[in-house]
Design a protein around this motif. Structure first.
Motif, PDB file in Angstrom:
ATOM      1  N   GLU A 280       0.838  -1.210   0.000  1.00 21.92           N
ATOM      2  CA  GLU A 280       0.000   0.000   0.000  1.00 21.92           C
ATOM      3  C   GLU A 280       0.864   1.248   0.000  1.00 21.92           C
ATOM      4  OE1 GLU A 280      -3.051   2.483   2.891  1.00 21.92           O
ATOM      5  OE2 GLU A 280      -1.386   1.269   3.656  1.00 21.92           O
ATOM      6  N   TYR A 281       1.904   1.249   0.818  1.00 21.57           N
ATOM      7  CA  TYR A 281       2.790   2.412   0.894  1.00 21.57           C
ATOM      8  C   TYR A 281       3.365   2.738  -0.483  1.00 21.57           C
ATOM      9  CZ  TYR A 281       6.600   5.468   2.413  1.00 21.57           C
ATOM     10  OH  TYR A 281       7.449   6.529   2.569  1.00 21.57           O
ATOM     11  N   MET A 282       3.870   1.726  -1.172  1.00 23.94           N
ATOM     12  CA  MET A 282       4.474   1.971  -2.477  1.00 23.94           C
ATOM     13  C   MET A 282       3.439   2.434  -3.496  1.00 23.94           C
ATOM     14  SD  MET A 282       7.605   1.659  -1.893  1.00 23.94           S
ATOM     15  CE  MET A 282       8.143   1.929  -3.582  1.00 23.94           C
ATOM     16  N   MET A 283       2.210   1.920  -3.393  1.00 24.59           N
ATOM     17  CA  MET A 283       1.177   2.345  -4.324  1.00 24.59           C
ATOM     18  C   MET A 283       0.758   3.795  -4.071  1.00 24.59           C
ATOM     19  SD  MET A 283       0.709  -0.198  -6.394  1.00 24.59           S
ATOM     20  CE  MET A 283       2.514  -0.170  -6.230  1.00 24.59           C
ATOM     21  N   ARG A 284       0.700   4.180  -2.816  1.00 24.33           N
ATOM     22  CA  ARG A 284       0.369   5.578  -2.520  1.00 24.33           C
ATOM     23  C   ARG A 284       1.495   6.514  -2.931  1.00 24.33           C
ATOM     24  NH1 ARG A 284      -4.254   6.334   0.363  1.00 24.33           N
ATOM     25  NH2 ARG A 284      -5.095   4.568   1.561  1.00 24.33           N
ATOM     26  N   GLU A 285       2.724   6.063  -2.757  1.00 22.26           N
ATOM     27  CA  GLU A 285       3.868   6.884  -3.153  1.00 22.26           C
ATOM     28  C   GLU A 285       4.026   6.953  -4.667  1.00 22.26           C
ATOM     29  OE1 GLU A 285       6.389   8.678  -1.539  1.00 22.26           O
ATOM     30  OE2 GLU A 285       4.918   8.630   0.077  1.00 22.26           O
ATOM     31  N   ARG A 286       3.479   5.957  -5.338  1.00 26.22           N
ATOM     32  CA  ARG A 286       3.604   5.767  -6.780  1.00 26.22           C
ATOM     33  C   ARG A 286       4.976   5.171  -7.113  1.00 26.22           C
ATOM     34  NH1 ARG A 286       3.821  10.050  -9.803  1.00 26.22           N
ATOM     35  NH2 ARG A 286       4.225  11.508  -8.111  1.00 26.22           N
ATOM     36  N   ILE A 287       4.954   4.267  -8.075  1.00 27.52           N
ATOM     37  CA  ILE A 287       6.187   3.621  -8.520  1.00 27.52           C
ATOM     38  C   ILE A 287       6.803   4.516  -9.588  1.00 27.52           C
ATOM     39  CG2 ILE A 287       7.188   1.559  -9.573  1.00 27.52           C
ATOM     40  CD1 ILE A 287       6.109   0.943  -6.866  1.00 27.52           C
ATOM     41  N   LEU A 288       7.643   5.436  -9.157  1.00 32.50           N
ATOM     42  CA  LEU A 288       8.294   6.321 -10.120  1.00 32.50           C
ATOM     43  C   LEU A 288       9.393   5.563 -10.849  1.00 32.50           C
ATOM     44  CD1 LEU A 288       8.691   9.700  -8.196  1.00 32.50           C
ATOM     45  CD2 LEU A 288       7.039   9.134  -9.980  1.00 32.50           C
ATOM     46  N   MET A 289       9.522   5.819 -12.129  1.00 32.49           N
ATOM     47  CA  MET A 289      10.545   5.148 -12.904  1.00 32.49           C
ATOM     48  C   MET A 289      11.927   5.551 -12.416  1.00 32.49           C
ATOM     49  SD  MET A 289       9.001   3.151 -14.604  1.00 32.49           S
ATOM     50  CE  MET A 289      10.454   2.499 -15.384  1.00 32.49           C
ATOM     51  N   PRO A 290      12.885   4.624 -12.491  1.00 28.61           N
ATOM     52  CA  PRO A 290      14.237   4.948 -12.018  1.00 28.61           C
ATOM     53  C   PRO A 290      14.893   6.071 -12.809  1.00 28.61           C
ATOM     54  CG  PRO A 290      14.204   2.841 -13.168  1.00 28.61           C
ATOM     55  CD  PRO A 290      12.774   3.241 -12.962  1.00 28.61           C
ATOM     56  N   ALA A 291      14.389   6.337 -14.028  1.00 29.41           N
ATOM     57  CA  ALA A 291      14.963   7.408 -14.841  1.00 29.41           C
ATOM     58  C   ALA A 291      14.217   8.727 -14.679  1.00 29.41           C
ATOM     59  CB  ALA A 291      14.966   7.005 -16.316  1.00 29.41           C
ATOM     60  N   TYR A 292      13.434   8.843 -13.618  1.00 32.48           N
ATOM     61  CA  TYR A 292      12.633  10.049 -13.410  1.00 32.48           C
ATOM     62  C   TYR A 292      13.490  11.313 -13.424  1.00 32.48           C
ATOM     63  CZ  TYR A 292       9.252  13.198 -11.184  1.00 32.48           C
ATOM     64  OH  TYR A 292       8.413  14.252 -10.891  1.00 32.48           O
ATOM     65  N   TYR A 293      14.737  11.227 -12.965  1.00 36.25           N
ATOM     66  CA  TYR A 293      15.608  12.388 -12.898  1.00 36.25           C
ATOM     67  C   TYR A 293      16.481  12.549 -14.143  1.00 36.25           C
ATOM     68  CZ  TYR A 293      14.372  12.596  -7.933  1.00 36.25           C
ATOM     69  OH  TYR A 293      13.702  12.677  -6.735  1.00 36.25           O
ATOM     70  N   MET A 294      16.114  11.921 -15.240  1.00 37.68           N
ATOM     71  CA  MET A 294      16.938  12.092 -16.437  1.00 37.68           C
ATOM     72  C   MET A 294      16.938  13.561 -16.861  1.00 37.68           C
ATOM     73  SD  MET A 294      14.794  10.688 -19.756  1.00 37.68           S
ATOM     74  CE  MET A 294      14.999   8.980 -19.360  1.00 37.68           C
ATOM     75  N   PHE A 295      18.077  13.993 -17.374  1.00 41.58           N
ATOM     76  CA  PHE A 295      18.282  15.402 -17.730  1.00 41.58           C
ATOM     77  C   PHE A 295      19.360  15.456 -18.785  1.00 41.58           C
ATOM     78  CE2 PHE A 295      20.234  19.646 -16.446  1.00 41.58           C
ATOM     79  CZ  PHE A 295      19.218  20.409 -17.019  1.00 41.58           C
TER      80      PHE A 295
END
Length: 392
Positions: A280-295
């Protein structure tokens, strides 16, 4: 790879693009960098504010549960790794540089690549950049159980090293293909990889190994979906060789998904209350992709733009995310958990079981919106600033 490769526009409910105005590419690099860093800080602050413990078990106690499964991991995880002698290598799927026909083979590869549209290459580069941040993922995986000795002989450490070795081939293969195909600005792509490894990733596990393995199971499945869809699309575009490349990676990701899913199977069997509350915790936090910080040094919203292209092409979509959640809810028997759940555990169970339908309703609303689509063009530095269409 995972964590999450991968995956594609491997994001969650927030993966669709918003209706913000197009970025100005006349903006100087420092403001873009500051905007990117601000977005990264805010996501970290949000994770801290929303953090809460999901059970009375402490993170060290959960790590002890996992360490007690070392013998189980020996029998159930290690057989999923392929012996080096039987594993494919990037060289097997690309022109042989030692062959007299190397130049002709590269010419054929480049001719096929010229027929593939730019939006496909946005997805392929995004997948490759995600795979290339492997040092970050290896460090995170080692932290889940607390083993980080490179010479350790326990099953968890051997799995970590073997998994990393198999994942390492994915970035190498895609990187070499993109170098040979001539369709992308390789130096700008390399800068993006450099930035991503520097930036790290947001893993909202709060040092909880249960959350970490749940995240990894989701990421591996999402990555398999993304690479599988790029394989099918390459085949539809007439490039069977590129389809083989993406398909080989997708096959690896499926094996790795099976491993991490089995780990969480055990957590649900041994400590169901702690496991469902971690889910539940992970679902509320959302599974952000590991590349979310790509720049790339210029576009502070690069990941969102990449994700929007993947959504439009069907490489990774909100519907895929809903299917992922439903798959794991069914696989881990969340709806059937009964005796042994605390009040908070039952609340977590109810939330998680209802989530797939909530995500599907969101996707249906998006589908209605897309019946009258509004589009805009965004330049991608990966493609020498050529413009790619986004839905807004």
């Amino acid at each position: 790879m995972v964590m999450m490769s991968g995956l594609a526009a491997y994001c969650s409910l927030s993966m669709t693009t918003t209706g913000t105005a197009p970025l100005s590419w006349n903006t100087r690099a420092p403001p873009a960098r500051l905007a990117f860093q601000r977005r990264r800080r805010m996501s970290t602050i949000t994770a801290t504010v929303t953090c809460r413990r999901e059970s009375a078990m402490t993170a060290p106690e959960k790590a002890d549960v996992l360490r007690s499964l070392d013998g189980w991991a020996e029998s159930n995880l290690l057989p999923l790794l392929k012996p080096v002698e039987r594993a494919w290598q990037p060289h097997d799927l690309l022109p042989d540089s030692a062959s007299p026909g190397f130049r002709e083979a590269v010419d054929e590869l480049r001719a096929r690549a010229r027929e593939i549209p730019d939006d496909y290459y946005v997805c392929l580069v995004g997948n490759m950049v995600t795979e290339e941040a492997l040092p970050t993922y290896h460090a995170a995986l080692n932290s889940f159980v607390g083993y980080d000795s490179p010479s350790s002989a326990d099953a968890w450490a051997r799995w970590s090293r073997g998994w990393t070795a198999e994942e390492n081939r994915h970035g190498d293969l895609l990187n070499r293909y993109l170098y040979l195909c001539g369709r992308v600005d390789v130096r700008r792509v390399e800068q993006t990889i450099h930035h991503l490894i520097n930036a790290g990733m947001r893993l909202a596990s709060d040092k909880c190994p249960y959350r970490g393995f749940i995240y990894t199971a989701f990421q591996e499945r999402a990555t398999a979906v993304s690479h599988g869809n790029t394989a099918r699309r390459a085949m539809a575009l007439g490039d069977a060789s590129l389809a083989r490349i993406c398909g080989a990676i997708a096959s690896d990701e499926k094996r790795h998904e099976a491993a991490y899913t089995r780990v969480v199977d055990q957590l649900f069997a041994l400590t169901p209350d702690a496991a469902v509350r971690a889910l539940e915790y992970m679902m509320r936090e959302r599974i952000l992709m590991p590349a979310y910080y790509m720049f790339d040094g210029r576009d502070p919203d690069l990941f969102r733009h990449y994700a929007a292209v993947a959504q439009r092409l069907g490489v990774y979509t909100t519907a895929d995310y809903a299917d992922l959640v439903q798959f794991f809810v069914d696989r881990w028997g969340v709806a059937d958990l009964g005796p042994g759940l605390t009040g908070e555990g039952r609340q977590a169970q109810d939330y998680v079981c209802r989530l797939p339908e909530r995500v599907r309703r969101m996707d249906q609303l998006d589908a209605r919106r897309r019946l009258q689509p509004q589009t805009r063009q965004v330049p991608f530095s990966w493609l020498f600033d050529r413009h790619v269409e986004l839905l807004t």
